[in-house]
Design a protein around this motif. Structure first.
Motif, PDB file in Angstrom:
ATOM      1  N   SER A 147       0.843  -1.195   0.000  1.00 18.10           N
ATOM      2  CA  SER A 147       0.000   0.000   0.000  1.00 18.10           C
ATOM      3  C   SER A 147       0.873   1.237   0.000  1.00 18.10           C
ATOM      4  CB  SER A 147      -0.921   0.016   1.225  1.00 18.10           C
ATOM      5  OG  SER A 147      -1.808  -1.070   1.206  1.00 18.10           O
ATOM      6  N   THR A 148       0.446   2.254  -0.729  1.00 17.34           N
ATOM      7  CA  THR A 148       1.151   3.529  -0.700  1.00 17.34           C
ATOM      8  C   THR A 148       0.887   4.226   0.643  1.00 17.34           C
ATOM      9  OG1 THR A 148      -0.745   4.420  -1.878  1.00 17.34           O
ATOM     10  CG2 THR A 148       1.200   3.941  -3.191  1.00 17.34           C
ATOM     11  N   SER A 149       1.704   5.219   0.910  1.00 17.00           N
ATOM     12  CA  SER A 149       1.575   5.960   2.174  1.00 17.00           C
ATOM     13  C   SER A 149       0.285   6.776   2.174  1.00 17.00           C
ATOM     14  CB  SER A 149       2.772   6.892   2.355  1.00 17.00           C
ATOM     15  OG  SER A 149       3.973   6.146   2.362  1.00 17.00           O
ATOM     16  N   PRO A 150      -0.158   7.212   3.365  1.00 17.69           N
ATOM     17  CA  PRO A 150      -1.366   8.047   3.423  1.00 17.69           C
ATOM     18  C   PRO A 150      -1.191   9.349   2.648  1.00 17.69           C
ATOM     19  CG  PRO A 150      -0.821   7.180   5.591  1.00 17.69           C
ATOM     20  CD  PRO A 150       0.345   6.846   4.702  1.00 17.69           C
ATOM     21  N   CYS A 151      -2.301   9.962   2.277  1.00 16.22           N
ATOM     22  CA  CYS A 151      -2.304  11.245   1.573  1.00 16.22           C
ATOM     23  C   CYS A 151      -2.215  12.392   2.583  1.00 16.22           C
ATOM     24  CB  CYS A 151      -3.581  11.405   0.755  1.00 16.22           C
ATOM     25  SG  CYS A 151      -3.914  10.056  -0.395  1.00 16.22           S
ATOM     26  N   PHE A 152      -1.922  13.598   2.062  1.00 12.62           N
ATOM     27  CA  PHE A 152      -2.101  14.789   2.881  1.00 12.62           C
ATOM     28  C   PHE A 152      -3.597  14.972   3.147  1.00 12.62           C
ATOM     29  CE2 PHE A 152       2.026  16.115   0.949  1.00 12.62           C
ATOM     30  CZ  PHE A 152       2.721  16.273   2.134  1.00 12.62           C
ATOM     31  N   PRO A 153      -3.956  15.613   4.207  1.00 12.83           N
ATOM     32  CA  PRO A 153      -5.375  15.899   4.439  1.00 12.83           C
ATOM     33  C   PRO A 153      -5.915  16.842   3.364  1.00 12.83           C
ATOM     34  CG  PRO A 153      -4.067  16.258   6.436  1.00 12.83           C
ATOM     35  CD  PRO A 153      -3.105  16.108   5.311  1.00 12.83           C
ATOM     36  N   THR A 154      -7.209  16.827   3.199  1.00 14.06           N
ATOM     37  CA  THR A 154      -7.884  17.761   2.296  1.00 14.06           C
ATOM     38  C   THR A 154      -8.716  18.718   3.144  1.00 14.06           C
ATOM     39  OG1 THR A 154      -8.004  16.080   0.573  1.00 14.06           O
ATOM     40  CG2 THR A 154      -9.459  17.976   0.346  1.00 14.06           C
ATOM     41  N   VAL A 155      -8.512  20.033   2.917  1.00 13.42           N
ATOM     42  CA  VAL A 155      -9.180  21.024   3.762  1.00 13.42           C
ATOM     43  C   VAL A 155      -9.648  22.188   2.892  1.00 13.42           C
ATOM     44  CG1 VAL A 155      -6.991  22.146   4.323  1.00 13.42           C
ATOM     45  CG2 VAL A 155      -8.960  22.448   5.837  1.00 13.42           C
ATOM     46  N   LEU A 156     -10.789  22.745   3.240  1.00 12.72           N
ATOM     47  CA  LEU A 156     -11.337  23.909   2.552  1.00 12.72           C
ATOM     48  C   LEU A 156     -11.394  25.084   3.523  1.00 12.72           C
ATOM     49  CD1 LEU A 156     -14.363  22.205   0.744  1.00 12.72           C
ATOM     50  CD2 LEU A 156     -12.121  22.733  -0.229  1.00 12.72           C
ATOM     51  N   THR A 157     -11.144  26.295   2.994  1.00 12.48           N
ATOM     52  CA  THR A 157     -11.234  27.510   3.806  1.00 12.48           C
ATOM     53  C   THR A 157     -12.613  28.123   3.629  1.00 12.48           C
ATOM     54  OG1 THR A 157      -8.886  27.892   3.386  1.00 12.48           O
ATOM     55  CG2 THR A 157     -10.153  29.727   4.317  1.00 12.48           C
ATOM     56  N   THR A 158     -13.268  28.469   4.718  1.00 15.78           N
ATOM     57  CA  THR A 158     -14.590  29.094   4.631  1.00 15.78           C
ATOM     58  C   THR A 158     -14.444  30.612   4.562  1.00 15.78           C
ATOM     59  OG1 THR A 158     -14.779  29.089   7.034  1.00 15.78           O
ATOM     60  CG2 THR A 158     -15.703  27.213   5.861  1.00 15.78           C
ATOM     61  N   MET A 159     -15.517  31.278   4.175  1.00 16.38           N
ATOM     62  CA  MET A 159     -15.493  32.741   4.056  1.00 16.38           C
ATOM     63  C   MET A 159     -15.336  33.380   5.444  1.00 16.38           C
ATOM     64  SD  MET A 159     -15.596  33.338   0.883  1.00 16.38           S
ATOM     65  CE  MET A 159     -15.818  35.109   0.971  1.00 16.38           C
ATOM     66  N   VAL A 160     -14.670  34.540   5.445  1.00 16.52           N
ATOM     67  CA  VAL A 160     -14.451  35.279   6.689  1.00 16.52           C
ATOM     68  C   VAL A 160     -15.671  36.162   6.956  1.00 16.52           C
ATOM     69  CG1 VAL A 160     -12.977  36.917   7.884  1.00 16.52           C
ATOM     70  CG2 VAL A 160     -11.980  35.221   6.334  1.00 16.52           C
ATOM     71  N   THR A 161     -16.151  36.135   8.177  1.00 17.38           N
ATOM     72  CA  THR A 161     -17.329  36.926   8.563  1.00 17.38           C
ATOM     73  C   THR A 161     -17.005  37.737   9.817  1.00 17.38           C
ATOM     74  OG1 THR A 161     -18.183  35.091   9.890  1.00 17.38           O
ATOM     75  CG2 THR A 161     -18.895  35.198   7.588  1.00 17.38           C
ATOM     76  N   ASN A 162     -17.984  38.549  10.223  1.00 14.21           N
ATOM     77  CA  ASN A 162     -17.875  39.346  11.454  1.00 14.21           C
ATOM     78  C   ASN A 162     -16.590  40.171  11.490  1.00 14.21           C
ATOM     79  OD1 ASN A 162     -20.294  38.178  12.361  1.00 14.21           O
ATOM     80  ND2 ASN A 162     -19.188  36.440  13.253  1.00 14.21           N
ATOM     81  N   ILE A 163     -16.272  40.784  10.367  1.00 14.36           N
ATOM     82  CA  ILE A 163     -15.026  41.560  10.261  1.00 14.36           C
ATOM     83  C   ILE A 163     -15.183  42.884  11.000  1.00 14.36           C
ATOM     84  CG2 ILE A 163     -13.406  42.630   8.660  1.00 14.36           C
ATOM     85  CD1 ILE A 163     -14.457  40.636   6.533  1.00 14.36           C
ATOM     86  N   THR A 164     -14.231  43.189  11.865  1.00 15.21           N
ATOM     87  CA  THR A 164     -14.170  44.491  12.545  1.00 15.21           C
ATOM     88  C   THR A 164     -12.803  45.095  12.270  1.00 15.21           C
ATOM     89  OG1 THR A 164     -13.281  43.615  14.620  1.00 15.21           O
ATOM     90  CG2 THR A 164     -15.683  43.567  14.346  1.00 15.21           C
ATOM     91  N   GLN A 165     -12.465  46.148  13.064  1.00 17.03           N
ATOM     92  CA  GLN A 165     -11.138  46.746  12.902  1.00 17.03           C
ATOM     93  C   GLN A 165     -10.039  45.791  13.324  1.00 17.03           C
ATOM     94  OE1 GLN A 165     -11.531  50.451  15.165  1.00 17.03           O
ATOM     95  NE2 GLN A 165     -11.054  51.574  13.275  1.00 17.03           N
ATOM     96  N   THR A 166     -10.299  44.981  14.363  1.00 21.77           N
ATOM     97  CA  THR A 166      -9.209  44.190  14.952  1.00 21.77           C
ATOM     98  C   THR A 166      -9.502  42.697  15.011  1.00 21.77           C
ATOM     99  OG1 THR A 166     -10.134  44.547  17.167  1.00 21.77           O
ATOM    100  CG2 THR A 166      -8.475  46.130  16.377  1.00 21.77           C
ATOM    101  N   ALA A 167     -10.677  42.260  14.521  1.00 23.15           N
ATOM    102  CA  ALA A 167     -11.007  40.844  14.650  1.00 23.15           C
ATOM    103  C   ALA A 167     -11.903  40.408  13.494  1.00 23.15           C
ATOM    104  CB  ALA A 167     -11.702  40.572  15.985  1.00 23.15           C
ATOM    105  N   ALA A 168     -12.012  39.095  13.327  1.00 20.24           N
ATOM    106  CA  ALA A 168     -12.888  38.500  12.310  1.00 20.24           C
ATOM    107  C   ALA A 168     -13.148  37.055  12.704  1.00 20.24           C
ATOM    108  CB  ALA A 168     -12.252  38.588  10.928  1.00 20.24           C
ATOM    109  N   THR A 169     -14.122  36.416  12.026  1.00 21.18           N
ATOM    110  CA  THR A 169     -14.425  35.003  12.265  1.00 21.18           C
ATOM    111  C   THR A 169     -14.095  34.219  10.996  1.00 21.18           C
ATOM    112  OG1 THR A 169     -16.195  35.525  13.801  1.00 21.18           O
ATOM    113  CG2 THR A 169     -16.208  33.321  12.844  1.00 21.18           C
ATOM    114  N   GLY A 170     -13.272  33.197  11.153  1.00 19.93           N
ATOM    115  CA  GLY A 170     -12.887  32.336  10.025  1.00 19.93           C
ATOM    116  C   GLY A 170     -13.153  30.881  10.352  1.00 19.93           C
ATOM    117  N   GLY A 171     -12.648  29.989   9.515  1.00 12.74           N
ATOM    118  CA  GLY A 171     -12.821  28.559   9.772  1.00 12.74           C
ATOM    119  C   GLY A 171     -12.517  27.730   8.547  1.00 12.74           C
ATOM    120  N   GLY A 172     -12.851  26.435   8.603  1.00 14.50           N
ATOM    121  CA  GLY A 172     -12.560  25.526   7.494  1.00 14.50           C
ATOM    122  C   GLY A 172     -13.334  24.233   7.634  1.00 14.50           C
ATOM    123  N   ASN A 173     -13.089  23.329   6.687  1.00 12.71           N
ATOM    124  CA  ASN A 173     -13.733  22.013   6.674  1.00 12.71           C
ATOM    125  C   ASN A 173     -12.712  20.989   6.217  1.00 12.71           C
ATOM    126  OD1 ASN A 173     -15.413  19.838   6.581  1.00 12.71           O
ATOM    127  ND2 ASN A 173     -16.591  20.514   4.813  1.00 12.71           N
TER     128      ASN A 173
END
Length: 681
Positions: A431-457
């Protein structure tokens, strides 16, 4: 005269009634004591009522024992009796004689056969026409009779019977067999010194006799055999022999058999040769009449090796994996056969398959390895179990295969070969070695001057456990975990994270990441701009209470009231075109000021206001006023009183809002309410 006849009839009836019996006859006999009515005649009968089936069934409440003749019951009508609550129709009971079957005869025996009779419960058989002394056979429809004389005719009788009685006899006739027919000659099998005499069986024969002369008395009894093998003959010579069929009744006429022996023996048949690496045991099948055999490596009878009567030849010193052709002849005193061509290949050298080594896998590559085999010339490798299309590896004992998929099991095949052949394949699995993980970036919300909300899947762990996940960001593209980043647990699935310590009005680049044993992979890149402004920020002469979608523009509210009891103004004057929507406060204020010259009204107070260096203040629209109510704590300085909006209701009234509960209302324009100015930036 009529009176006398009537008196006679009455006297007779009286007697019949008294006696209780009636007799009808012409001889004057008394009725039988057991009968109520006794009818006697030598040429007449009693005729019952003749009615149809439907008429019979229409009789009302028939008495038990009532008799009628039903015209259309059965084939030709039938007698009907009402018995046990139903009409019963009389059907005659018949017995049918058996039909003659096919009898089986022999010289001293006959098997008498007849066909089954429907409705019969049994059968009887006799040598004479006498049912009383007949032999009981039960349900059997045949009778074997032995001890008879041959060529004699016999007559026998058979009956069927059932509960109604027995049938008329069936006459059976058959004749025993006479002497057997003459045998017919068969197809003889000849060789130079032998003949196998064959003949066909004769009907009625119990045996056969064979002789070299036409003499039944000295003939050899063959029993029931229809063949005789005669040896010691001369080749190419005609022979005549004699055969008779016999049975207990006598013998047949003689059958004359003739056959000439062969000139030369037939060629031997091919046997099953036994090959090995460097030897072949040649084999052939014996020939009838042959006195010996010769064998040669070339098609030359004269130089062939005489093997006598042996049916095999050992030949050694041969080469493996090679085809050989040899020749063999049968011979006798009369000559020799044509050659038999023998073909056989020696075996290949049995190469032992190799054994698998330790393969080296990676995500998209496997280095296949195997161990060397002594005596091997080389190795062949393939992705399928097909030697003919395999890749020749020469003497290499490894094969690097690229372009594979990670986390996948592969099967490959390997052969060892040399000049004499190939091994069976060895199956290689890795068997070949495992793959790298697969990840998606979600849109950034709640943007202010100094903070924001991000995330992924994390949609796939690549075949290995995801130990870290989160987002990383930077002010330059393609951020990595060496830049600012969060750690948001492990495993697959969605996650949300808070991004802090940002700088206002700055472009940022963000990517989700996931880490497993193979390394770290990144999702798609998302960029966002932090806000220059924020709700509640002190700016532009007051506090920001509204920002548009860009985050760069909005509304500022003064931090204290400009009046606590100002009129809206111009009672009875209609100010057309005012609107309650966001962004309409300035236009409303201008329309009011231009349409109403009264001093000290709410709109003019705001329009004339110069505060903290700004002179572009105006009275808020109804929606702008409601936003101020929602953020009154952040803005500060508000009471629970009622504040004017810049929206007219009618010529005499205008809209306002109570800041205690936020209720929308309207008052006459000459009413007094509080005033709070706003401006746009």
């Amino acid at each position: 005269m009529k009176k006398i006849h009537l008196l006679i009839v009455l006297l007779v009836l009286s007697v019949s009634t008294t006696v209780g019996q009636v007799g009808i006859n012409i001889d004057g006999d008394q009725p039988d004591p057991s009968s109520m009515l006794d009818v006697k005649s030598s040429n007449k009968g009693v005729l019952l009522p003749r009615i149809t089936f439907f008429q019979r069934n229409a009789i009302t409440t028939p008495a038990e024992g009532l008799l009628v003749f039903c015209n259309d019951c059965g084939t030709n009508g039938a007698l009907s009796v009402y018995s046990n609550g139903a009409w019963r129709t009389y059907s005659p009971c018949e017995n049918q004689s058996p039909n003659i079957g096919i009898n089986i005869v022999s010289p001293t025996q006959i098997i008498w056969n007849w066909n089954p009779v429907p409705g019969a419960t049994g059968y009887k058989w006799n040598a004479t026409d006498n049912y009383g002394t007949a032999y009981e056979l039960g349900s059997t429809t045949s009778k074997t009779e032995t001890g008879l004389s041959c060529n004699t005719s016999y007559t026998r009788y058979a009956w069927s019977y059932n509960g109604c009685g027995f049938s008329a006899p069936t006459t059976l006739n058959a004749t025993t067999i006479t002497i057997p027919a003459i045998p017919f000659t068969g197809t003889h099998a000849q060789s130079p010194t032998q003949i196998i005499w064959n003949w066909n069986s004769s009907a009625g024969a119990s045996g056969y006799k064979w002789n070299i002369t036409n003499d039944y008395g000295t003939a050899t009894d063959m029993g029931i055999a229809t063949t005789k093998t005669e040896t010691g003959l001369n080749c190419n010579t005609p022979y005549t022999r004699y055969i008779w069929a016999y049975n207990i009744c006598g013998i047949s006429s003689v059958a004359i058999l003739t056959q000439t022996t062969a000139i030369n023996p037939n060629s031997p048949g091919i046997g099953v040769h036994i090959p090995s690496l460097n030897q072949i045991v040649w084999k052939w099948v014996a020939v009838l009449g042959a006195s010996g055999y010769k064998w040669n490596m070339t098609n030359d009878y004269a130089t062939a090796l005489d093997l006598g009567t042996s049916l095999l030849m050992f030949e050694s010193g041969l080469t493996c994996n090679s085809n050989y052709t040899r020749y063999v002849w049968a011979y006798s005193d009369c000559g020799n056969s044509t050659e038999l061509v023998l073909n056989q290949s020696t075996l290949t050298t049995p190469i032992n398959p190799t054994t698998a080594g330790t393969h080296i896998p990676s995500m998209n590559q496997i280095i296949w390895k195997w161990n060397t085999v002594p005596g091997a010339t080389g190795y062949k490798w393939n992705t399928t179990d097909n030697y003919s299309t395999a890749v020749n590896m020469g003497t290499n004992i490894s094969k690097t295969e690229t372009g594979l998929s990670c986390t996948t099991t592969y099967t490959r095949y390997l052969w060892v070969y040399n000049i004499c052949g190939i091994s069976t394949p060895i199956v290689l699995t890795q068997s070949t070695s495992p793959c790298f993980p697969t990840v998606l970036t979600t849109m950034v919300t709640n943007i202010t001057q100094t903070a924001a909300t991000g995330g992924g899947n994390v949609t796939s762990d690549g075949g290995a456990t995801v130990t870290l996940r989160g987002v990383c960001w930077s002010t330059t593209p393609n951020p990595t975990i060496t830049d600012s980043h969060t750690i948001d647990g492990n495993g697959v699935g969605t996650f949300i994270t808070n991004i802090s310590m940002l700088v206002g009005n700055t472009q940022y680049y963000i990517r989700a990441y996931a880490t497993n044993s193979m390394g770290t992979s990144y999702g798609n890149e998302v960029s966002f701009l932090t806000l220059q402004f924020f709700i509640g920020q002190s700016f532009g002469g007051g506090r920001i209470f509204y920002l548009d979608g860009s985050g760069q523009h909005g509304l500022v509210c003064a931090t204290s009231d400009q009046s606590i009891n100002a009129e809206w103004g111009c009672f009875g004057t209609s100010i057309t075109g005012t609107s309650s929507a966001f962004g309409m406060g300035q236009a409303n204020t201008t329309a009011i000021v231009n349409g109403c010259s009264t001093a000290g009204i709410a709109a003019r107070i705001c329009d004339d206001l110069v505060l903290n260096g700004y002179n572009d203040w105006f009275l808020p629209s109804l929606d702008e006023l409601y936003q101020m109510y929602l953020l009154k704590v952040i803005i500060g300085g508000f009471t629970d009183g009622t504040y004017w909006s810049s929206c007219e209701y009618y010529a005499n009234t205008a809209h306002n809002r109570n800041f205690s509960a936020g209720n929308l209302g309207f008052l006459t324009k000459d009413s007094y309410c509080r005033v709070r100015a706003i401006r746009a930036f």
